[in-house]
Motif scaffolding. Structure first.
Motif, PDB file in Angstrom:
ATOM      1  N   LEU A 105      52.885  -1.292  18.105  1.00 32.61           N
ATOM      2  CA  LEU A 105      51.720  -1.454  18.967  1.00 32.61           C
ATOM      3  C   LEU A 105      51.216  -2.885  18.978  1.00 32.61           C
ATOM      4  N   ARG A 106      51.243  -3.557  17.850  1.00 29.79           N
ATOM      5  CA  ARG A 106      50.870  -4.987  17.842  1.00 29.79           C
ATOM      6  C   ARG A 106      51.771  -5.754  18.806  1.00 29.79           C
ATOM      7  N   SER A 107      53.054  -5.471  18.752  1.00 23.67           N
ATOM      8  CA  SER A 107      54.016  -6.143  19.623  1.00 23.67           C
ATOM      9  C   SER A 107      53.741  -5.840  21.097  1.00 23.67           C
ATOM     10  N   LEU A 108      53.482  -4.583  21.414  1.00 26.85           N
ATOM     11  CA  LEU A 108      53.219  -4.202  22.799  1.00 26.85           C
ATOM     12  C   LEU A 108      51.907  -4.793  23.302  1.00 26.85           C
ATOM     13  N   TRP A 109      50.883  -4.824  22.457  1.00 31.66           N
ATOM     14  CA  TRP A 109      49.625  -5.455  22.850  1.00 31.66           C
ATOM     15  C   TRP A 109      49.844  -6.937  23.142  1.00 31.66           C
ATOM     16  N   ARG A 110      50.591  -7.612  22.258  1.00 29.75           N
ATOM     17  CA  ARG A 110      50.859  -9.051  22.488  1.00 29.75           C
ATOM     18  C   ARG A 110      51.562  -9.249  23.822  1.00 29.75           C
ATOM     19  N   GLU A 111      52.513  -8.386  24.123  1.00 33.59           N
ATOM     20  CA  GLU A 111      53.271  -8.473  25.375  1.00 33.59           C
ATOM     21  C   GLU A 111      52.379  -8.219  26.590  1.00 33.59           C
ATOM     22  N   VAL A 112      51.648  -7.110  26.572  1.00 33.79           N
ATOM     23  CA  VAL A 112      50.852  -6.701  27.726  1.00 33.79           C
ATOM     24  C   VAL A 112      49.631  -7.599  27.931  1.00 33.79           C
ATOM     25  N   LEU A 113      48.989  -7.990  26.835  1.00 30.46           N
ATOM     26  CA  LEU A 113      47.777  -8.793  26.938  1.00 30.46           C
ATOM     27  C   LEU A 113      48.057 -10.295  26.934  1.00 30.46           C
ATOM     28  N   GLU A 114      49.305 -10.648  26.644  1.00 29.94           N
ATOM     29  CA  GLU A 114      49.705 -12.058  26.579  1.00 29.94           C
ATOM     30  C   GLU A 114      48.827 -12.833  25.599  1.00 29.94           C
ATOM     31  N   ILE A 115      48.686 -12.270  24.391  1.00 34.93           N
ATOM     32  CA  ILE A 115      47.941 -12.902  23.317  1.00 34.93           C
ATOM     33  C   ILE A 115      48.830 -12.965  22.088  1.00 34.93           C
TER      34      ILE A 115
END
Length: 83
Positions: free
Chosen positions: A15-25
């Protein structure tokens, strides 16, 4: 002794990885709300789709919305995986 936590470390990292991808953070706290991290409704839909692709689980957008943190969503995935 039974483990009382639902969250698996692999779920958190995914989920950390997916959040970084989707939110571009780059970084976020596990208890930060998705919308406070820069999310919006379109990014939420994108996140749900990526979660489905990566896990194969039938994740509902409303459930991801209600579990609005990385930790909450990891708990959600762990619960769904357990059936």
């Amino acid at each position: 002794m039974p483990d009382n936590t639902l969250t698996a470390p692999a779920d958190l990292e995914l989920l950390r990885s997916l959040w970084r991808e989707v939110l571009e953070i780059e970084e976020m706290a596990d208890d930060l709300n998705f919308f406070d991290a820069g999310g919006d409704s379109l990014r939420l839909v994108a996140l749900v789709e990526r979660i489905r692709q990566e896990t194969g689980l039938r994740v509902r957008t409303m459930d991801v919305l209600q579990a609005a943190t990385v930790r909450g969503q990891a708990d959600l995935l762990a619960g769904l995986a357990r059936g």
